[in-house]
Design a protein around this motif. Sequence first.
Motif, PDB file in Angstrom:
ATOM      1  N   MET A   1      25.875  39.844  38.246  1.00 31.60           N
ATOM      2  CA  MET A   1      27.205  39.673  37.667  1.00 31.60           C
ATOM      3  C   MET A   1      27.848  41.019  37.347  1.00 31.60           C
ATOM      4  O   MET A   1      29.046  41.233  37.602  1.00 31.60           O
ATOM      5  CB  MET A   1      27.104  38.810  36.409  1.00 31.60           C
ATOM      6  N   LEU A   2      27.047  41.952  36.770  1.00 32.47           N
ATOM      7  CA  LEU A   2      27.574  43.296  36.485  1.00 32.47           C
ATOM      8  C   LEU A   2      28.007  43.986  37.779  1.00 32.47           C
ATOM      9  O   LEU A   2      29.037  44.681  37.817  1.00 32.47           O
ATOM     10  CB  LEU A   2      26.514  44.130  35.768  1.00 32.47           C
ATOM     11  N   GLY A   3      27.230  43.814  38.855  1.00 31.59           N
ATOM     12  CA  GLY A   3      27.588  44.403  40.150  1.00 31.59           C
ATOM     13  C   GLY A   3      28.907  43.866  40.676  1.00 31.59           C
ATOM     14  O   GLY A   3      29.747  44.617  41.198  1.00 31.59           O
ATOM     15  N   ILE A   4      29.078  42.538  40.533  1.00 33.60           N
ATOM     16  CA  ILE A   4      30.332  41.919  40.987  1.00 33.60           C
ATOM     17  C   ILE A   4      31.523  42.448  40.185  1.00 33.60           C
ATOM     18  O   ILE A   4      32.575  42.787  40.736  1.00 33.60           O
ATOM     19  CB  ILE A   4      30.242  40.381  40.885  1.00 33.60           C
ATOM     20  N   ILE A   5      31.356  42.515  38.850  1.00 32.31           N
ATOM     21  CA  ILE A   5      32.435  43.014  37.984  1.00 32.31           C
ATOM     22  C   ILE A   5      32.771  44.461  38.333  1.00 32.31           C
ATOM     23  O   ILE A   5      33.950  44.852  38.430  1.00 32.31           O
ATOM     24  CB  ILE A   5      32.027  42.883  36.502  1.00 32.31           C
ATOM     25  N   LEU A   6      31.725  45.282  38.548  1.00 31.00           N
ATOM     26  CA  LEU A   6      31.945  46.688  38.891  1.00 31.00           C
ATOM     27  C   LEU A   6      32.656  46.833  40.234  1.00 31.00           C
ATOM     28  O   LEU A   6      33.575  47.655  40.391  1.00 31.00           O
ATOM     29  CB  LEU A   6      30.602  47.424  38.919  1.00 31.00           C
ATOM     30  N   ALA A   7      32.273  46.006  41.209  1.00 30.74           N
ATOM     31  CA  ALA A   7      32.906  46.052  42.527  1.00 30.74           C
ATOM     32  C   ALA A   7      34.383  45.671  42.444  1.00 30.74           C
ATOM     33  O   ALA A   7      35.252  46.316  43.066  1.00 30.74           O
ATOM     34  CB  ALA A   7      32.168  45.124  43.490  1.00 30.74           C
ATOM     35  N   VAL A   8      34.674  44.626  41.658  1.00 27.41           N
ATOM     36  CA  VAL A   8      36.069  44.202  41.486  1.00 27.41           C
ATOM     37  C   VAL A   8      36.884  45.303  40.796  1.00 27.41           C
ATOM     38  O   VAL A   8      38.023  45.604  41.178  1.00 27.41           O
ATOM     39  CB  VAL A   8      36.126  42.882  40.682  1.00 27.41           C
ATOM     40  N   PHE A   9      36.278  45.936  39.766  1.00 31.38           N
ATOM     41  CA  PHE A   9      36.964  47.003  39.039  1.00 31.38           C
ATOM     42  C   PHE A   9      37.271  48.188  39.962  1.00 31.38           C
ATOM     43  O   PHE A   9      38.384  48.734  39.954  1.00 31.38           O
ATOM     44  CB  PHE A   9      36.092  47.455  37.864  1.00 31.38           C
ATOM     45  N   LEU A  10      36.283  48.592  40.791  1.00 31.30           N
ATOM     46  CA  LEU A  10      36.496  49.706  41.713  1.00 31.30           C
ATOM     47  C   LEU A  10      37.561  49.379  42.754  1.00 31.30           C
ATOM     48  O   LEU A  10      38.371  50.236  43.143  1.00 31.30           O
ATOM     49  CB  LEU A  10      35.182  50.087  42.403  1.00 31.30           C
ATOM     50  N   LEU A  11      37.574  48.126  43.217  1.00 35.03           N
ATOM     51  CA  LEU A  11      38.584  47.709  44.189  1.00 35.03           C
ATOM     52  C   LEU A  11      39.986  47.788  43.604  1.00 35.03           C
ATOM     53  O   LEU A  11      40.934  48.294  44.237  1.00 35.03           O
ATOM     54  CB  LEU A  11      38.275  46.280  44.663  1.00 35.03           C
ATOM     55  N   LEU A  12      40.123  47.318  42.368  1.00 32.99           N
ATOM     56  CA  LEU A  12      41.432  47.386  41.705  1.00 32.99           C
ATOM     57  C   LEU A  12      41.851  48.833  41.465  1.00 32.99           C
ATOM     58  O   LEU A  12      43.020  49.193  41.635  1.00 32.99           O
ATOM     59  CB  LEU A  12      41.378  46.616  40.377  1.00 32.99           C
ATOM     60  N   LEU A  13      40.878  49.657  41.061  1.00 33.20           N
ATOM     61  CA  LEU A  13      41.167  51.076  40.808  1.00 33.20           C
ATOM     62  C   LEU A  13      41.611  51.768  42.094  1.00 33.20           C
ATOM     63  O   LEU A  13      42.553  52.582  42.099  1.00 33.20           O
ATOM     64  CB  LEU A  13      39.915  51.759  40.229  1.00 33.20           C
ATOM     65  N   TRP A  14      40.970  51.452  43.217  1.00 35.28           N
ATOM     66  CA  TRP A  14      41.335  52.059  44.508  1.00 35.28           C
ATOM     67  C   TRP A  14      42.751  51.675  44.922  1.00 35.28           C
ATOM     68  O   TRP A  14      43.511  52.488  45.407  1.00 35.28           O
ATOM     69  CB  TRP A  14      40.330  51.611  45.561  1.00 35.28           C
ATOM     70  N   ARG A  15      43.103  50.404  44.653  1.00 34.35           N
ATOM     71  CA  ARG A  15      44.453  49.952  44.997  1.00 34.35           C
ATOM     72  C   ARG A  15      45.521  50.662  44.139  1.00 34.35           C
ATOM     73  O   ARG A  15      46.597  51.008  44.630  1.00 34.35           O
ATOM     74  CB  ARG A  15      44.567  48.439  44.808  1.00 34.35           C
ATOM     75  N   VAL A  16      45.187  50.846  42.850  1.00 35.36           N
ATOM     76  CA  VAL A  16      46.139  51.537  41.956  1.00 35.36           C
ATOM     77  C   VAL A  16      46.332  52.967  42.400  1.00 35.36           C
ATOM     78  O   VAL A  16      47.461  53.486  42.467  1.00 35.36           O
ATOM     79  CB  VAL A  16      45.650  51.477  40.497  1.00 35.36           C
ATOM     80  N   VAL A  17      45.239  53.671  42.738  1.00 33.85           N
ATOM     81  CA  VAL A  17      45.307  55.072  43.158  1.00 33.85           C
ATOM     82  C   VAL A  17      46.032  55.201  44.500  1.00 33.85           C
ATOM     83  O   VAL A  17      46.851  56.097  44.725  1.00 33.85           O
ATOM     84  CB  VAL A  17      43.893  55.681  43.259  1.00 33.85           C
ATOM     85  N   ALA A  18      45.760  54.243  45.420  1.00 25.49           N
ATOM     86  CA  ALA A  18      46.390  54.294  46.737  1.00 25.49           C
ATOM     87  C   ALA A  18      47.888  54.001  46.631  1.00 25.49           C
ATOM     88  O   ALA A  18      48.663  54.469  47.420  1.00 25.49           O
ATOM     89  CB  ALA A  18      45.719  53.276  47.669  1.00 25.49           C
TER      90      ALA A  18
END
Length: 436
Positions: free
Chosen positions: A419-436
């Motif tokens: 579950m922590l891995g899934i949450i971390l993956a979702v967070f990184l994906l959102l962060l990448w979209r914001v930065v891009a």
Amino acid sequence: MATLKQENAVRSGRLPEHGPIAENGKEILLSLKNVDITFGKGEDAVRAVQDASFDIYRGETFSLVGESGSGKTTVGRAVIRVNPLAGGEIDYKGVRISGRIPHALDREVIRNIQMVFQDPAASLNERATVDYIISEGLYNFHLFENEADRVRKVEEMVAEVGLLPEHLTRYPHEFSGGQRQRIGIARAMVMEPELVVADEPISALDVSIRAQVLNLMKKFQEEKNLTYLFIAHDLSVVRFISDRIGVIYKGRIVEVAEAEELFDFPLHPYTHSLISAIPIPDPQLEKNKVLYTYDPSIHDYSVDKPEFVCIGHDHYIYGNRKEIEEYRAIRERGVPVKPITIRDPNAPEEVHARTVEADEAAEEEFLIHPTHDTGSIWYMVISFFLPILGLIAAVLFRKFRHTRNYRMCRKGAIAGFVMLGIILAVFLLLLWRVVA
């Protein structure tokens, strides 16, 4: 012939009048053949009874003894078709009654095999009168001609168990433990069964009442030619009431013999330990008694596999070839085995010290095996939300042999990390979209 008898019974829904005859000339009423009983599935499965085999002859009392958790009650509940079998079969009068059977045959088995339960308070319906409790089986199987016949049967049975007619209108909570057990016995006996499974019927009673209940059961056996499967852990009581005794350890039958034969020749080490634990009425002798502790590690079954075989004298025992030869030699010698040893109080101090040291070592070995390995679901829940803590707990539980607790913590921690891995993956994906 046996197969034909089974087919006829299944087709007609009625049991034959007599069961098969054993080699000793006795009629086999109940037979367990390689019975396995398992609870749970997968890695959480618990094999409560394994490869249990024994016969019960008509008119005898066969006692099944062992420590708590050994599988005695599980076997008894399997006989009355409450616990399903994972393997093997149970035959009644030569007819298989385990597994799926026709409804008519199932009702016939229920009427012929009754049970007396361990807890007389929990086994009676508190909202029903004694009259209804005893009559319930008569109603279900229509075993009376009219209301007057039903009342007569109930009143006669109440009198036989030592209660009064005015007790019929009362409720179970108005009676003592001994009286409640008499009601339970009356409920079973009014059905006129052939086999009664008595699951530790006196263990919850006062010592002064136990003899009365045992004598009552013996009286019914003599008058009605009843057969008992008597489940107990008190060997002193078992010796009084039994014709034959079966000893069960961790779900496996390790020894079966006639009562006096078993007490004179307790060949299996576990049987030896049970008999050595019987209290001695003399306090001085009891104080100096050396308690024999059974250690299953003395058996080496890695190469020479064990079997359950007869060594003569209708004495069956579980062991490998080497052990069976030793048991047979002891039995053929004909000298009774002495299971109880009394320590000499005047022995030298070093001898006493060695005995105490051995007792302490045995106690320490016993404590190695956990008693609170429950596998509670809360371990999994906590480990899910705190996976690092759950992982540490799993390591500790495994070190101290809490297998079930270890499994629950491991499952919870793995799920938590996923579950922590899934949450971390979702967070990184959102962060990448914001930065891009």
